[in-house]
Motif scaffolding. Sequence first.
Motif, PDB file in Angstrom:
ATOM      1  N   ASN A 146       0.790  -1.055  -0.493  1.00  0.00           N
ATOM      2  CA  ASN A 146      -0.301  -0.221  -0.190  1.00  0.00           C
ATOM      3  C   ASN A 146       1.320   1.339  -0.119  1.00  0.00           C
ATOM      4  N   PHE A 147       1.990   1.019   1.002  1.00  0.00           N
ATOM      5  CA  PHE A 147       3.135   2.341   0.896  1.00  0.00           C
ATOM      6  C   PHE A 147       3.221   2.619  -0.285  1.00  0.00           C
ATOM      7  N   TRP A 148       4.096   1.581  -0.986  1.00  0.00           N
ATOM      8  CA  TRP A 148       4.723   1.780  -2.616  1.00  0.00           C
ATOM      9  C   TRP A 148       3.285   2.248  -4.207  1.00  0.00           C
ATOM     10  N   PHE A 149       2.287   1.670  -4.003  1.00  0.00           N
ATOM     11  CA  PHE A 149       1.294   2.509  -4.598  1.00  0.00           C
ATOM     12  C   PHE A 149       0.818   3.737  -3.791  1.00  0.00           C
ATOM     13  N   TYR A 150       0.567   4.215  -2.844  1.00  0.00           N
ATOM     14  CA  TYR A 150       1.030   5.487  -2.617  1.00  0.00           C
ATOM     15  C   TYR A 150       1.718   6.553  -3.475  1.00  0.00           C
ATOM     16  N   VAL A 151       3.360   5.833  -3.076  1.00  0.00           N
ATOM     17  CA  VAL A 151       4.135   6.471  -3.935  1.00  0.00           C
ATOM     18  C   VAL A 151       4.662   6.589  -5.342  1.00  0.00           C
ATOM     19  N   GLU A 152       4.185   5.655  -5.709  1.00  0.00           N
ATOM     20  CA  GLU A 152       3.911   5.369  -7.365  1.00  0.00           C
ATOM     21  C   GLU A 152       2.823   5.855  -7.832  1.00  0.00           C
ATOM     22  N   THR A 153       1.737   6.224  -7.212  1.00  0.00           N
ATOM     23  CA  THR A 153      -0.117   6.754  -8.136  1.00  0.00           C
ATOM     24  C   THR A 153      -0.429   8.141  -6.606  1.00  0.00           C
ATOM     25  N   GLY A 154      -0.308   8.218  -5.611  1.00  0.00           N
ATOM     26  CA  GLY A 154      -0.795   8.984  -4.900  1.00  0.00           C
ATOM     27  C   GLY A 154      -2.298   8.285  -4.266  1.00  0.00           C
ATOM     28  N   LEU A 155      -2.388   7.527  -4.537  1.00  0.00           N
ATOM     29  CA  LEU A 155      -3.646   6.620  -4.299  1.00  0.00           C
ATOM     30  C   LEU A 155      -3.948   6.184  -3.043  1.00  0.00           C
ATOM     31  N   LYS A 156      -5.117   6.382  -2.054  1.00  0.00           N
ATOM     32  CA  LYS A 156      -4.117   5.734  -1.101  1.00  0.00           C
ATOM     33  C   LYS A 156      -5.300   4.400  -0.864  1.00  0.00           C
ATOM     34  N   ALA A 157      -4.700   3.322  -0.580  1.00  0.00           N
ATOM     35  CA  ALA A 157      -5.515   2.219  -0.471  1.00  0.00           C
ATOM     36  C   ALA A 157      -5.338   1.057   0.523  1.00  0.00           C
ATOM     37  N   PRO A 158      -6.742   0.639   1.115  1.00  0.00           N
ATOM     38  CA  PRO A 158      -6.875  -0.099   1.811  1.00  0.00           C
ATOM     39  C   PRO A 158      -6.714  -1.792   1.970  1.00  0.00           C
ATOM     40  N   ASP A 159      -6.190  -1.848   0.720  1.00  0.00           N
ATOM     41  CA  ASP A 159      -5.786  -3.553   0.268  1.00  0.00           C
ATOM     42  C   ASP A 159      -5.316  -3.588  -1.299  1.00  0.00           C
ATOM     43  N   THR A 160      -4.497  -3.623  -1.174  1.00  0.00           N
ATOM     44  CA  THR A 160      -3.556  -3.680  -3.124  1.00  0.00           C
ATOM     45  C   THR A 160      -3.084  -4.445  -3.047  1.00  0.00           C
ATOM     46  N   GLN A 161      -3.193  -6.024  -2.448  1.00  0.00           N
ATOM     47  CA  GLN A 161      -2.862  -7.174  -2.813  1.00  0.00           C
ATOM     48  C   GLN A 161      -4.034  -8.803  -2.799  1.00  0.00           C
ATOM     49  N   SER A 162      -4.692  -7.984  -2.577  1.00  0.00           N
ATOM     50  CA  SER A 162      -6.020  -8.963  -2.702  1.00  0.00           C
ATOM     51  C   SER A 162      -6.316  -9.470  -4.149  1.00  0.00           C
ATOM     52  N   GLY A 163      -6.769 -10.832  -4.114  1.00  0.00           N
ATOM     53  CA  GLY A 163      -6.654 -11.296  -5.592  1.00  0.00           C
ATOM     54  C   GLY A 163      -8.096 -10.916  -6.413  1.00  0.00           C
ATOM     55  N   TYR A 164      -9.113 -10.723  -5.949  1.00  0.00           N
ATOM     56  CA  TYR A 164     -10.235 -10.301  -5.888  1.00  0.00           C
ATOM     57  C   TYR A 164     -10.539  -8.751  -6.644  1.00  0.00           C
ATOM     58  N   ARG A 165     -10.698  -9.635  -7.591  1.00  0.00           N
ATOM     59  CA  ARG A 165     -10.886  -7.666  -8.653  1.00  0.00           C
ATOM     60  C   ARG A 165     -11.523  -7.686  -9.137  1.00  0.00           C
TER      61      ARG A 165
END
Length: 394
Positions: A146-165
């Motif tokens: 979640n931290f690196w996703f925020y750095v790379e996109t500016g988006l705060k995410a509760p869960d970036t590893q869920s495979g249910y998408r």
Amino acid sequence: MIANTTHNEHFERHRAAVLIPTYNNASTLEAVVQDALSYTSHVIVVNDGATDHTSHILDKYPQLHRVSYSPNRGKGIALRRGFEYALTQGYDYVITMDADGQHFASDLPGMLDKISTHPDTLVIGARNLNQENMPGKNTFANKFSNFWFYVETGLKAPDTQSGYRLYPLHRMGRVRWWCTKYEFEIEVLVRSAWKGIKIDWTPVKVYYPPAEERISHFRPFRDFSRISVLNTILVLITFLYIKPRDLFLYLLKKENWKKMWREEVLNASESNARKAAAIGFGVFMGIVPIWGFQLLVAMLISIKLKLNKALVFLAAHISTPPLTPFVIFAGFLVGKIWMGRSAKDLLFDDKITFAAIGDNLLQYVFGSITLAIIAGVAAWGISYLLLALFRKKK
């Protein structure tokens, strides 16, 4: 297995399918397939080179769409093959479910509802990470991701590893993806966000069996290393290309300039000291010797410090042409105070040597940093006085 008519019609109306990648999940796969088929007949199973009796299980359900190959290639390849197949079959969306029994088909209607309320959005099923039997390493890995996703996109995410998408394939297009293993699920999120696809979340249930019953193909050291390498590459691309691109595109729009002037420059609620600090910081960043990155770094820091971005941006142009050579030469001259007897009066002596280039570069770097500090402080002081006088008269 006959699908629920109402739910199946929703899948057909949205041209959506369920996509299940699987590798040696024979103990749980049949229950997952039956669960999905109870909601829709549009189910795609990707057999990623399974060596157990996966094929025999799938043979029981002729209504399935099947993609099979050998040997095993990894989850990233399985998803990519599934995406390609779904597009050839005319599907606009796929909802991915893991084959290990962690996901519940009862959450599929909620995913479908997102198509109606948030079309063209990539939706992640956010898990409750504090529930019973949740592995501690999963919680840490998710926070890390979640931290690196925020750095790379500016988006705060509760869960970036869920495979249910829910993937909007028609918006994603036929992208040339890089990754083949678990790290693909990070790549697809980040690169979709870079492409302008909205990312959203919806709560989903998840089942984690006791540790002794759990089956996982995730290899902590190897896969975590691959994820770390990917994040390093994505961060570099973010700061060297994505952020400058987004800033450039933002500034191309006339309405954004008007918005910045109205909300930033003329911001009546901002104090004179804050405005002056933004101008002084902008001048400092415009002179400091990080050519090519001055504006980008200035904007990122101004956002972090909550400075007036418009004033920082305008002030940082102090070193743009035709002023560039004068600023560089001024920095070189100021650097003489640090070099002592080895100070140079010109950029090069009669004979150009590596030693001379090194001395001149060192003199310029020291001098330009000094000049940036002096000019930044001076710009802050002068701006503060002018703003105080101007606003006082007003």
